[in-house]
Design a protein around this motif. Structure first.
Motif, PDB file in Angstrom:
ATOM      1  N   TYR A  67      -6.845  -8.105  -6.706  1.00 35.05           N
ATOM      2  CA  TYR A  67      -5.459  -8.590  -7.174  1.00 35.05           C
ATOM      3  C   TYR A  67      -5.232  -9.837  -6.932  1.00 35.05           C
ATOM      4  CZ  TYR A  67      -4.827  -3.343  -7.157  1.00 35.05           C
ATOM      5  OH  TYR A  67      -5.037  -1.869  -7.258  1.00 35.05           O
ATOM      6  N   ARG A 119      -8.513  -1.006 -11.699  1.00 33.74           N
ATOM      7  CA  ARG A 119      -8.115  -0.233 -10.549  1.00 33.74           C
ATOM      8  C   ARG A 119      -7.696   1.268 -11.284  1.00 33.74           C
ATOM      9  NH1 ARG A 119      -3.994   3.465  -9.717  1.00 33.74           N
ATOM     10  NH2 ARG A 119      -4.074   4.302  -7.839  1.00 33.74           N
ATOM     11  N   PHE A 136      -9.727  -3.429  -3.677  1.00 28.54           N
ATOM     12  CA  PHE A 136      -8.825  -3.543  -4.917  1.00 28.54           C
ATOM     13  C   PHE A 136      -7.886  -4.793  -4.684  1.00 28.54           C
ATOM     14  CE2 PHE A 136     -10.133   0.688  -6.715  1.00 28.54           C
ATOM     15  CZ  PHE A 136     -10.866   0.149  -7.837  1.00 28.54           C
ATOM     16  N   GLU A 167       3.975  -0.056  -4.451  1.00 30.00           N
ATOM     17  CA  GLU A 167       4.440  -1.391  -3.752  1.00 30.00           C
ATOM     18  C   GLU A 167       3.363  -2.265  -3.454  1.00 30.00           C
ATOM     19  OE1 GLU A 167       6.851  -0.922  -0.274  1.00 30.00           O
ATOM     20  OE2 GLU A 167       8.050   0.465  -1.180  1.00 30.00           O
ATOM     21  N   ASP A 168       2.017  -2.021  -3.328  1.00 31.91           N
ATOM     22  CA  ASP A 168       1.092  -2.738  -3.001  1.00 31.91           C
ATOM     23  C   ASP A 168       0.804  -3.653  -4.291  1.00 31.91           C
ATOM     24  OD1 ASP A 168      -1.094  -4.117  -1.276  1.00 31.91           O
ATOM     25  OD2 ASP A 168      -2.495  -3.236  -2.510  1.00 31.91           O
ATOM     26  N   ARG A 169       1.032  -2.800  -5.446  1.00 35.41           N
ATOM     27  CA  ARG A 169       0.542  -3.452  -6.675  1.00 35.41           C
ATOM     28  C   ARG A 169       1.658  -4.476  -7.005  1.00 35.41           C
ATOM     29  NH1 ARG A 169      -0.893   1.721  -9.306  1.00 35.41           N
ATOM     30  NH2 ARG A 169      -0.904   2.463  -7.136  1.00 35.41           N
ATOM     31  N   VAL A 170       2.920  -4.202  -6.753  1.00 34.81           N
ATOM     32  CA  VAL A 170       4.178  -5.078  -6.934  1.00 34.81           C
ATOM     33  C   VAL A 170       3.946  -6.350  -6.051  1.00 34.81           C
ATOM     34  CG1 VAL A 170       6.717  -5.058  -6.631  1.00 34.81           C
ATOM     35  CG2 VAL A 170       5.505  -3.176  -7.635  1.00 34.81           C
ATOM     36  N   LEU A 171       3.293  -6.303  -5.027  1.00 31.68           N
ATOM     37  CA  LEU A 171       3.238  -7.510  -4.132  1.00 31.68           C
ATOM     38  C   LEU A 171       1.928  -8.240  -4.686  1.00 31.68           C
ATOM     39  CD1 LEU A 171       4.321  -5.974  -0.703  1.00 31.68           C
ATOM     40  CD2 LEU A 171       5.494  -7.564  -2.038  1.00 31.68           C
ATOM     41  N   ALA A 172       1.159  -7.910  -5.543  1.00 36.21           N
ATOM     42  CA  ALA A 172       0.172  -8.795  -6.031  1.00 36.21           C
ATOM     43  C   ALA A 172       0.779  -9.926  -6.811  1.00 36.21           C
ATOM     44  CB  ALA A 172      -0.631  -7.812  -7.193  1.00 36.21           C
ATOM     45  N   LYS A 232       4.050 -14.609  -3.351  1.00 34.86           N
ATOM     46  CA  LYS A 232       3.708 -13.359  -3.088  1.00 34.86           C
ATOM     47  C   LYS A 232       2.005 -13.665  -2.677  1.00 34.86           C
ATOM     48  CE  LYS A 232       4.985 -11.110  -6.671  1.00 34.86           C
ATOM     49  NZ  LYS A 232       4.986  -9.869  -7.942  1.00 34.86           N
ATOM     50  N   LEU A 235      -5.705  -5.008 -11.848  1.00 33.83           N
ATOM     51  CA  LEU A 235      -4.617  -3.681 -11.798  1.00 33.83           C
ATOM     52  C   LEU A 235      -5.050  -2.928 -13.113  1.00 33.83           C
ATOM     53  CD1 LEU A 235      -1.324  -5.592 -11.587  1.00 33.83           C
ATOM     54  CD2 LEU A 235      -2.396  -4.133  -9.750  1.00 33.83           C
ATOM     55  N   ARG A 237      11.233  -8.836  -3.077  1.00 31.95           N
ATOM     56  CA  ARG A 237      11.495  -7.290  -3.506  1.00 31.95           C
ATOM     57  C   ARG A 237      13.184  -7.103  -3.528  1.00 31.95           C
ATOM     58  NH1 ARG A 237       8.152  -3.031  -2.937  1.00 31.95           N
ATOM     59  NH2 ARG A 237       9.868  -2.121  -3.994  1.00 31.95           N
ATOM     60  N   PHE A 281       7.787   9.524  -4.197  1.00 35.61           N
ATOM     61  CA  PHE A 281       7.341  10.131  -2.896  1.00 35.61           C
ATOM     62  C   PHE A 281       6.245   9.235  -2.103  1.00 35.61           C
ATOM     63  CE2 PHE A 281       7.267  13.225  -6.517  1.00 35.61           C
ATOM     64  CZ  PHE A 281       8.275  13.732  -6.378  1.00 35.61           C
ATOM     65  N   THR A 282       5.234   8.366  -2.889  1.00 33.60           N
ATOM     66  CA  THR A 282       4.353   7.843  -2.289  1.00 33.60           C
ATOM     67  C   THR A 282       4.454   6.207  -2.123  1.00 33.60           C
ATOM     68  OG1 THR A 282       3.060   7.452  -4.307  1.00 33.60           O
ATOM     69  CG2 THR A 282       2.733   9.646  -3.220  1.00 33.60           C
ATOM     70  N   ARG A 283       5.195   5.965  -2.977  1.00 33.71           N
ATOM     71  CA  ARG A 283       5.675   4.401  -2.757  1.00 33.71           C
ATOM     72  C   ARG A 283       4.206   3.576  -3.082  1.00 33.71           C
ATOM     73  NH1 ARG A 283       9.828   3.264   1.075  1.00 33.71           N
ATOM     74  NH2 ARG A 283      11.302   4.666   0.641  1.00 33.71           N
ATOM     75  N   GLU A 284       3.141   4.391  -3.600  1.00 35.84           N
ATOM     76  CA  GLU A 284       1.986   3.482  -3.790  1.00 35.84           C
ATOM     77  C   GLU A 284       1.858   2.294  -4.574  1.00 35.84           C
ATOM     78  OE1 GLU A 284      -1.575   6.562  -4.539  1.00 35.84           O
ATOM     79  OE2 GLU A 284       0.216   7.624  -4.866  1.00 35.84           O
ATOM     80  N   ARG A 302      -3.439   6.313  -2.769  1.00 36.53           N
ATOM     81  CA  ARG A 302      -3.951   7.596  -2.453  1.00 36.53           C
ATOM     82  C   ARG A 302      -5.318   7.846  -3.138  1.00 36.53           C
ATOM     83  NH1 ARG A 302       0.725   6.673  -0.023  1.00 36.53           N
ATOM     84  NH2 ARG A 302       1.745   8.576   0.909  1.00 36.53           N
ATOM     85  N   ARG A 309      13.363  -0.836 -10.969  1.00 31.47           N
ATOM     86  CA  ARG A 309      12.724   0.129  -9.978  1.00 31.47           C
ATOM     87  C   ARG A 309      12.234  -0.574  -8.922  1.00 31.47           C
ATOM     88  NH1 ARG A 309      12.763   5.764 -11.875  1.00 31.47           N
ATOM     89  NH2 ARG A 309      12.126   6.058  -9.571  1.00 31.47           N
ATOM     90  N   VAL A 310      11.858  -1.506  -9.093  1.00 30.92           N
ATOM     91  CA  VAL A 310      10.888  -2.405  -7.671  1.00 30.92           C
ATOM     92  C   VAL A 310      11.898  -3.436  -7.107  1.00 30.92           C
ATOM     93  CG1 VAL A 310       8.743  -1.439  -8.631  1.00 30.92           C
ATOM     94  CG2 VAL A 310       9.716  -3.867  -9.014  1.00 30.92           C
ATOM     95  N   VAL A 331      -9.978   5.026 -10.943  1.00 32.25           N
ATOM     96  CA  VAL A 331      -9.407   6.224 -10.593  1.00 32.25           C
ATOM     97  C   VAL A 331      -9.893   7.058 -11.725  1.00 32.25           C
ATOM     98  CG1 VAL A 331      -7.341   7.432 -10.060  1.00 32.25           C
ATOM     99  CG2 VAL A 331      -7.643   5.109  -9.245  1.00 32.25           C
ATOM    100  N   THR A 335       2.075   3.199   2.458  1.00 31.35           N
ATOM    101  CA  THR A 335       2.111   2.690   1.178  1.00 31.35           C
ATOM    102  C   THR A 335       0.505   2.647   0.183  1.00 31.35           C
ATOM    103  OG1 THR A 335       2.220   0.371   1.048  1.00 31.35           O
ATOM    104  CG2 THR A 335       4.248   1.447   0.875  1.00 31.35           C
TER     105      THR A 335
END
Lengths: 321, 271
Positions: A113, B21, A109, B105-110, A85, B18, A62, B100-103, A99, B268-269, B25, A96
């Motif tokens: 990935y 997902r 999920f 990040e998990d997908r960025v680490l895929a 990764k 991705l 990162r 706010f949620t940084r959600e 939600r 951004r990431v 949702v 993280t």
């Protein structure tokens, strides 16, 4: 997925001369090197701002290093981030979790990935939900989890795809003591099953309790790297005996110093502290002297060299400052 | 299978996961999705093409002109719903996930390059735009007080709508990576409102000939090309921009926004 060629080398991760200087600011990491053999638990210990998170950022692709290299399974993280990764399981400092999906879907999920089939992902997710004691919350939204549960789910998610190395950035910060112990237990179990772990912490006891080796970091550098015991032997030789002597004469310190050679004695208020290399022989002598002088004492304690004193010896300041 | 082929198929699987997902949702909140997709187009069509004619304030003056207006409005509201999806399905969630949620990040680490994660966002935005286009198309035919006369040119429909959909996803990605979380209102005030009011929704772009400066100025608005293309694809007898202009504008803006969006996403990431 293609099976990784692990090669002959037995290192999960190799960090060499890692430097990160953000534009217009001072260097966050200034030449960090270490390597972690498979199956071990290593810790980065240091105060906030020591460069731990930036180091983790570079390891997890990162943050792009200004110079130096990170190899995971021999794969350079800058040259081949996608492949690197696939070997990493990451638990970041903040929550993280996704939600929108449920607890279980956070795991499935993630597995998808990383190339697992739906069936593999479901089987592994159910197994992890049991192992991490989250099965009753499987269908709940992640917003309904307590801090400790959310943290366990983050760890479960990170190990979902069987990473070569599990990286946790201050995993117990903000957890209550019970959740903290539960997480330690999980990390011990994972390691017992062969998981390589790198964690950062600013808690001395956590590093001492969990890590085979500790790198003490401050101001972007690794000041010392060794087993907790070796660090204490090298940097915190002295044990400290302290006791409360209500109503004792201030001249007592001098008298004791004569009676107990090879020690450093301080007497502040009613608190007497004695620093010594070897408390084993000293204690009986001290008690004998006090009895002979007819002085009562309370709250006698002996503290062996701690990582706190190691940190103090290396940096000249307390970790909590 | 060579290593390169294996890597490609592995990237494809991860990127598709991705997207799945996001779709998952979406499906779990399909009522909210439908409401957000049809509210604006329904209001536009209802007020302009149903209420106005009924209260004797119909646009165009006579019945024939009113029917023509309802017809040209179909392309406009379908276009609006496509472009709005880019913002609702990609930009707004991204602004939140980055901050706010940084959600994210998990997908960025895929295990894909960062452009793969960004591409998945464009694809899921495009899929939502396609569904929105279909829903709104049906709604906009049945609401007007006057009959809508459509003549569908399938080759145009089947090329323009998918290109418009990916353009919308790319626009959402670009906006989502540029706008800081404290400035979300800015998206509506500076981007969405001018885009829709000046996007040839209520009138064909060619009719702006009497205000030449505006006719050329609005060409920076990608919605113009979508609406003009849809007008060409769905109607006859209503003037539209020439098709080279339409396809050139759509593809040009798509490439530009993909470039800006992916670069912005990386910024951004990755630091």
């Amino acid at each position: 997925m293609v099976a990784p060629d692990l090669g002959p080398q037995n290192l999960a991760i190799e960090v060499k001369d890692l430097v990160k200087t953000y534009p217009g600011s001072i260097a966050a990491v200034r030449g960090v090197s270490f390597s972690i053999p498979r199956g071990s638990v290593y810790g980065l210990l240091g105060p906030n701002g020591a460069g731990k998170t930036t180091t983790f950022g570079m390891i997890t692709t990162r943050v792009i290093p200004t110079s130096g290299t990170v190899l995971i399974n021999g794969i350079n993280v800058v040259a081949k981030p996608a492949q690197a990764k696939s070997f990493l399981g990451v638990v970041p400092q903040s929550n993280t979790l996704d939600r929108s999906p449920s607890v279980r879907e956070n795991l499935t999920f993630h597995g998808r990935y990383f190339g697992m089939t739906s069936k593999e992902a479901r089987t592994k997710a159910d197994q992890l939900l049991v192992q991490f004691r989250l099965q009753e919350r499987a269908a709940a939204p992640v917003g309904a989890l307590s801090g400790g549960m959310a943290q366990r789910l983050m760890v479960a998610r990170a190990v979902m795809h069987s990473p070569t190395i599990l990286v946790l950035d201050e995993p117990t910060t903000g957890l209550d003591p019970q959740s903290r112990l539960a997480l330690w237990e999980i990390l011990r179990e994972l390691n017992a099953a062969g998981q390589t772990i790198l964690l950062s912490t600013h808690y001395m006891d956590e590093a001492d309790e969990l890590c085979e080796k500790i790198a003490i970091m401050d101001h972007g550098q690794v000041l010392a790297l060794d087993t907790p015991a070796a660090l204490k032997r090298s940097y915190a030789k002295q044990a400290r005996i302290s006791l409360d002597l209500q109503g004792a004469d201030p001249g007592l310190a001098e008298m004791l110093a004569e009676a107990l050679p090879g020690t450093t004695i301080g007497f502040v208020g009613s608190q007497l502290t004695i620093s010594t290399d070897d408390p084993t022989d000293l204690l009986p002598m001290l008690v004998k002297e006090l009895v002979a002088m007819d002085i009562g004492y309370r709250n006698l304690s002996v503290r062996q060299g701690s990582l706190e004193s190691v940190f103090l010896a290396l940096t000249g300041r307390d970790l909590r400052e | 299978m060579s290593l390169a082929t294996a890597t490609r198929s592995h990237y494809t699987q991860t990127i598709w996961s991705l997207v799945v997902r996001d779709i998952r949702v979406l499906v779990s909140r399909w009522v909210m999705f439908l409401v957000r997709v049809i509210s604006q187009p329904i209001l536009i069509v209802f007020v302009l093409a149903y209420v106005f004619p009924k209260i004797g304030q119909g646009i165009g003056g006579n019945a024939a002109a009113e029917a023509k207006f309802s017809t040209l409005l179909v392309a406009g509201v379908v276009g609006i719903s496509i472009i709005t999806q880019g913002i609702q399905a990609v930009a707004l969630p991204l602004v939140q996930e980055f901050s706010f949620t940084r959600e994210i990040e998990d997908r960025v680490l895929a295990p894909v390059p960062i452009w793969g994660v960004a591409t998945a966002k464009i694809i899921s935005g495009a899929l939502q735009a396609l569904i929105a286009a279909l829903v709104v198309f049906i709604v906009s035919i049945f609401i007007p007080a006057t009959t809508v006369h459509l003549s569908v040119n399938w080759p145009l429909v089947l090329t323009i709508i998918p290109i418009a959909a990916v353009l919308s996803g790319a626009l959402g990605l670009a906006i989502g990576t540029i706008v800081p979380p404290t400035q979300v209102a800015f998206i509506f005030a500076i981007i969405l409102l001018p885009m829709t009011f000046l996007g040839a929704v209520y009138y064909p772009w060619t009719s702006l000939g009497t205000i030449p400066w505006l006719k050329w100025a609005v060409l920076i608005n990608p919605l113009i090309y979508i609406n003009e293309g849809l007008r060409a694809a769905l109607t006859t007898g209503i003037p539209h921009m020439n098709l080279y202009g339409v396809y050139g504008g759509l593809i040009g803006f798509f490439l530009l926004l993909v470039f800006i969006g992916i670069r912005g996403f990386k910024n951004r990431v990755i630091s």
